[in-house]
Design a protein around this motif. Structure first.
Motif: not given
Ligand code: GDP
Length: 435
Positions: A311-332
Motif C-alpha cells: 500500500l503505497n503513498k502512506i504519507d498522503l491521506k489514506s483512502k484504502i487499508d487492510e480493512s477493505i474486503e478486496e484486500i483481505k487476500i492472505n498475502v503479506p
C-alpha cells in the motif's frame, strides 16, 4: 605460464637480481628482477615460482607481476609467446588442474561460479564446492552403494553360497538411504537457483501507483549491486540487485523504468504474463485513491502467485487499508512511501522471510546450483527407481546389479570420473580467458 617448459622459457626472458639455478629455487618463492628482450629491460617485475605438483594446475608454473597498464602486459605476453609459450584457451588453467587430477569436475565448475558470483551467498556456495563439500557428499553416496555392490558381486560369483536373502535386504536399505540423500540434493537446487539467478521479481500496479518510484528506491540503495541483463522478452530489462544478501532479479519492463513514456507502459494482460514467470510478484496500490477496476485485476494476479502487496503513498491521506474486503487476500501487506523511502526495509525483511533466505546457510547445507548436476541427479534418481522396482519384482540379482551400476555411473559423471570429452570442452568453454 604453466607446463613443462615454464622455467625454460622464463630463463630466457627474466633476469632475476639474485641468480639461482632453478633446482635451487623452492616453490612458492617470489623473485625480483627484469623482463629483458635483446638485452633491453622491458619492465621491473616480481615472478612467483610454483613447482609441480604444488601449483594451481599441478604443473610447473610461474606468475609474472609487472606494472599495470595494457601495453607492458601485452609486451610481456608477446615475449613469452615469442620464446615458446602458447596462449591459453579460456579455462585452460582450470582444465589442466582437472586433467592432472588436482581437482574434480565439480570443483572446476565451482571456479566459474566463484568468478561469476553476483552475491556473497553465491560466492560462498562456489567456495564450499571448491573445497570439495559436494564432491565428498557424492563420494559418500558412492561408497555406500559400493559397499553393497561388493556383496552383490560375491553373490553373483558364488551362487552356491546362499547370500541372496541378506544381500537383497541390504540392497533395499541402501537404495532407500541413497534415495533420501539424492532427493535432498535435488530439492536444494531450487534454493540454489534463487541464490544463483536471483529471485525473479516483478512489480505490478496501475499507472501512477508508484512502480518506478519503488524500483528506483531499490536500485538507489548503496548496498545494491546492480547488473543489467537483457530480459527474456524484448521489452524487458532484468536487473540483478543484491540487497542485504537478498539476490533479486528485478524484471524491469521498459514501461516501469521510463515512467514519462505513457505509450510504453504495460497493460494488465502483459503484467499477468510477466507475473506468471516470476518467483515473486510485488503488487502495488496507491492507498491515497479509491480502489479502481484495474487495481482489482492487479489483486487477482497477486492472489494467484507468491506475492507481497504494497500500500503505497502512506504519507498522503489514506483512502484504502487492510480493512477493505478486496484486500483481505492472505498475502503479506506492507505500508510504504516509496517516495520517502518508508517501508523498503520491511519489504526486504518480508522477502527474506518468504524465501527462507536466512535459513540457506551455505556451509551447513549442501546446495546444488548447477543445472548439469541437477540433471544428473534426477537421472540417477530415475535409475534408482528402476533398481527399486527390480528388487520389488524379485528380479535376479545380476539384473538388479545392472541398475545399481547405472546409478554409480551417473554419480561418476558429476565428479567427472567418467565423462566425455565433449562435456569437458563444453564446461571449460564457459570460462573466461586466464583462468
Ligand atoms: P508508476 O506509474 O507506477 O511507475 O508510478 P510512479 O513511480 O511514476 O509514481 C507516480 C507518481 O506518484 C509520481 O509523481 C511519484 O512521485 C508519486 N509517488 C510515488 N510514490 C509516492 C509516495 O510514496 N508518496 C507520494 N506522495 N507520492 C508518490
Amino acid at each position: 605460464m604453466s607446463g613443462e617448459k615454464t622455467f625454460e622459457i622464463l630463463n630466457k626472458i627474466f633476469t632475476p637480481k639474485y641468480k639461482q639455478n632453478i633446482e635451487d629455487i623452492k616453490g612458492y618463492t617470489i623473485k625480483y628482477g627484469h623482463i629483458v628482450q635483446n638485452e633491453e629491460i622491458i619492465d621491473e617485475v616480481l615472478v612467483s615460482y610454483f613447482k609441480a605438483p604444488k601449483s594451481y594446475t599441478a604443473e610447473d608454473m610461474c606468475e609474472i607481476n609487472s606494472h599495470g597498464g595494457i601495453l607492458i602486459v601485452k609486451k610481456i605476453l608477446e615475449i613469452c609467446l615469442a620464446n615458446g609459450a602458447e596462449l591459453a584457451e579460456p579455462g585452460e588453467f582450470t582444465k589442466r588442474a582437472f586433467l592432472n587430477g588436482r581437482i574434480d569436475l565439480l570443483q572446476a565448475e565451482s571456479v566459474i561460479d566463484i568468478i561469476n558470483a553476483k552475491s556473497e551467498k553465491e560466492a560462498k556456495t562456489g567456495i564450499s564446492q571448491l573445497e570439495g563439500q559436494l564432491s565428498n557428499k557424492i563420494q559418500e553416496i558412492k561408497s555406500e552403494i559400493l559397499d553393497v555392490m561388493v556383496n552383490i558381486d560375491v553373490a553373483i560369483d558364488y551362487p552356491e553360497y546362499d547370500v541372496d536373502e541378506v544381500t537383497i535386504g541390504q540392497i533395499g536399505n541402501m537404495l532407500n538411504s541413497v534415495e533420501n540423500k539424492l532427493i535432498k540434493l535435488e530439492k536444494s537446487f531450487d534454493n540454489g537457483r534463487l541464490i544463483r539467478e536471483g529471485i525473479k521479481t516483478v512489480i505490478i500496479g496501475r499507472p501512477n501507483a508508484g512502480k518506478s518510484s519503488l524500483l528506483n528506491a531499490i536500485l538507489k540503495e548503496d548496498r545494491a549491486i546492480v547488473t543489467e541483463f537483457e530480459g527474456t522478452t524484448r521489452d524487458t530489462i532484468e536487473e540483478f540487485v543484491n540487497i542485504n544478501g537478498i539476490p533479486l532479479k528485478l524484471i524491469d519492463t521498459a514501461g516501469i523504468r521510463n515512467a514519462s513514456d505513457e505509450v510504453e507502459k504495460i497493460g494488465i494482460a502483459k503484467s499477468r504474463e510477466i507475473a506468471n514467470s516470476a518467483d515473486l510478484v510485488i503488487g502495488i496500490l496507491d492507498s491515497s485513491k479509491e480502489l479502481s477496476e484495474e487495481d482489482k485485476e492487479i489483486l487477482e494476479i497477486v492472489k494467484s502467485k507468491k506475492s507481497i502487496l504494497i500500500l503505497n503513498k502512506i504519507d498522503l491521506k489514506s483512502k484504502i487499508d487492510e480493512s477493505i474486503e478486496e484486500i483481505k487476500i492472505n498475502v503479506p501487506i506492507i505500508k510504504m512511501s516509496a517516495l520517502n523511502n518508508i517501508g523498503i526495509e520491511d519489504l526486504y525483511a518480508e522477502i527474506s522471510k518468504m524465501f527462507n533466505l536466512n535459513q540457506i546457510e551455505v556451509g551447513n547445507e549442501l546446495i546444488i546450483t548447477n543445472v548439469r548436476h541437477k540433471n544428473i541427479i534426477s537421472h540417477a534418481l530415475s535409475n534408482l527407481e528402476k533398481a527399486k522396482k527390480s528388487v520389488e519384482d524379485k528380479m535376479p540379482i545380476d539384473i538388479i546389479a545392472i541398475f545399481i551400476k547405472d546409478i554409480l555411473e551417473d554419480l561418476s559423471n558429476i565428479t567427472g570420473e567418467i565423462v566425455t570429452e565433449d562435456i569437458i570442452n563444453e564446461i571449460f568453454a564457459r570460462f573466461c580467458l586466464g583462468k
